[in-house]
Design an enzyme around this catalytic site. Structure first.
Site, short mmCIF file in Angstrom:
data_model
loop_
_atom_site.label_atom_id
_atom_site.label_comp_id
_atom_site.label_asym_id
_atom_site.label_seq_id
_atom_site.Cartn_x
_atom_site.Cartn_y
_atom_site.Cartn_z
N HIS A 52 15.65 -68.95 19.17
CA HIS A 52 17.08 -69.67 19.00
C HIS A 52 16.83 -71.15 17.75
CE1 HIS A 52 18.77 -67.82 22.54
NE2 HIS A 52 19.97 -67.82 21.22
N TYR A 108 26.73 -60.85 13.19
CA TYR A 108 26.72 -60.62 14.51
C TYR A 108 28.65 -59.75 14.28
CZ TYR A 108 28.42 -60.08 19.54
OH TYR A 108 29.37 -59.42 20.02
N ASP A 168 28.19 -52.50 26.17
CA ASP A 168 28.32 -52.47 27.46
C ASP A 168 26.70 -51.84 27.97
OD1 ASP A 168 30.85 -52.84 27.31
OD2 ASP A 168 31.60 -50.63 26.89
N LYS A 223 32.26 -60.94 26.88
CA LYS A 223 32.98 -60.05 25.84
C LYS A 223 32.06 -59.60 24.74
CE LYS A 223 37.08 -61.65 27.47
NZ LYS A 223 38.65 -62.54 26.62
N GLY A 224 31.60 -60.24 24.06
CA GLY A 224 30.49 -59.76 22.71
C GLY A 224 32.53 -59.31 21.80
#
Length: 197
Positions: free
Chosen positions: A11, A97, A134, A160-161
């Protein structure tokens, strides 16, 4: 890891990478997420991560986020630093993303092209299925369920994403104030993010 090629996940802001990364011409894939969803995700991560400082309430956390008082520094500096480095370095692939969430197949093709790989249709389908949110949420290799410093009673690591979940956290005034600060800090860059898809 002694095998080649090696995979390293970090990161770190761009300036913290060792010089050897640039000297060895390593290929780097950087994934950036829009600031609003990033702030929400970071807040819930700090709530459940017992190693991170206590995040406090959402308003105070959001203020610290905007001020860049986070473990890895300012989100603005992080994403812009990597973006600027990418402009002069073809060994960096900068992914969003939001683009991954919108069309994983298209972004997988970009990654394969960048790495010089070709996949069979079966391999491609397997990768797309395996990296879906998922699937990763259920996978103990990616969901951090085996790491003891994460308190899953507070929040799952992979929550959640979703792109646009920030709307469930920001008040109207927080959003307006955030947008003003965002405009100031992102004025002198060609980098653009989407906060919904």
């Amino acid at each position: 890891m002694t095998s080649s090629p090696r995979l390293i996940k970090t990161h770190f802001p761009v300036q913290f990478l060792p010089k050897s990364f640039w000297e060895q011409k390593c290929r780097i894939i950087y994934v950036a997420r829009n600031s609003k969803d990033n702030a929400v995700s970071y807040f819930h991560f700090d709530r459940m991560n017992m190693v991170e400082p206590e995040p406090g309430d959402w308003p105070s956390f959001l203020q610290r986020f905007q001020e860049g008082k986070m473990v890895f520094g300012s989100w603005y500096d992080h994403v812009k630093g990597w973006w600027e480095k990418k402009q002069a370095n073809p060994k960096i692939l900068y992914l969003m993303y939001e683009d991954l969430a919108e069309d994983m197949g298209r972004e997988l093709d970009r990654v394969c092209s960048f790495l010089g790989l070709s996949l069979t249709e079966e391999e491609r389908c397997k990768v797309i299925e395996g990296v879906g949110f998922d699937a990763m949420k259920k996978n103990s290799m990616t969901n951090y369920s085996t790491i003891k410093v994460m308190d899953f009673k507070i929040s799952p690591f992979m929550r959640k994403g979703k792109v646009g979940d920030w709307k469930n956290h920001f008040t109207v005034s927080q959003n307006e104030q955030f947008d003003k600060e965002y405009q100031k800090k992102m004025t002198h860059t060609t980098l653009r993010f989407r906060t919904e898809i």
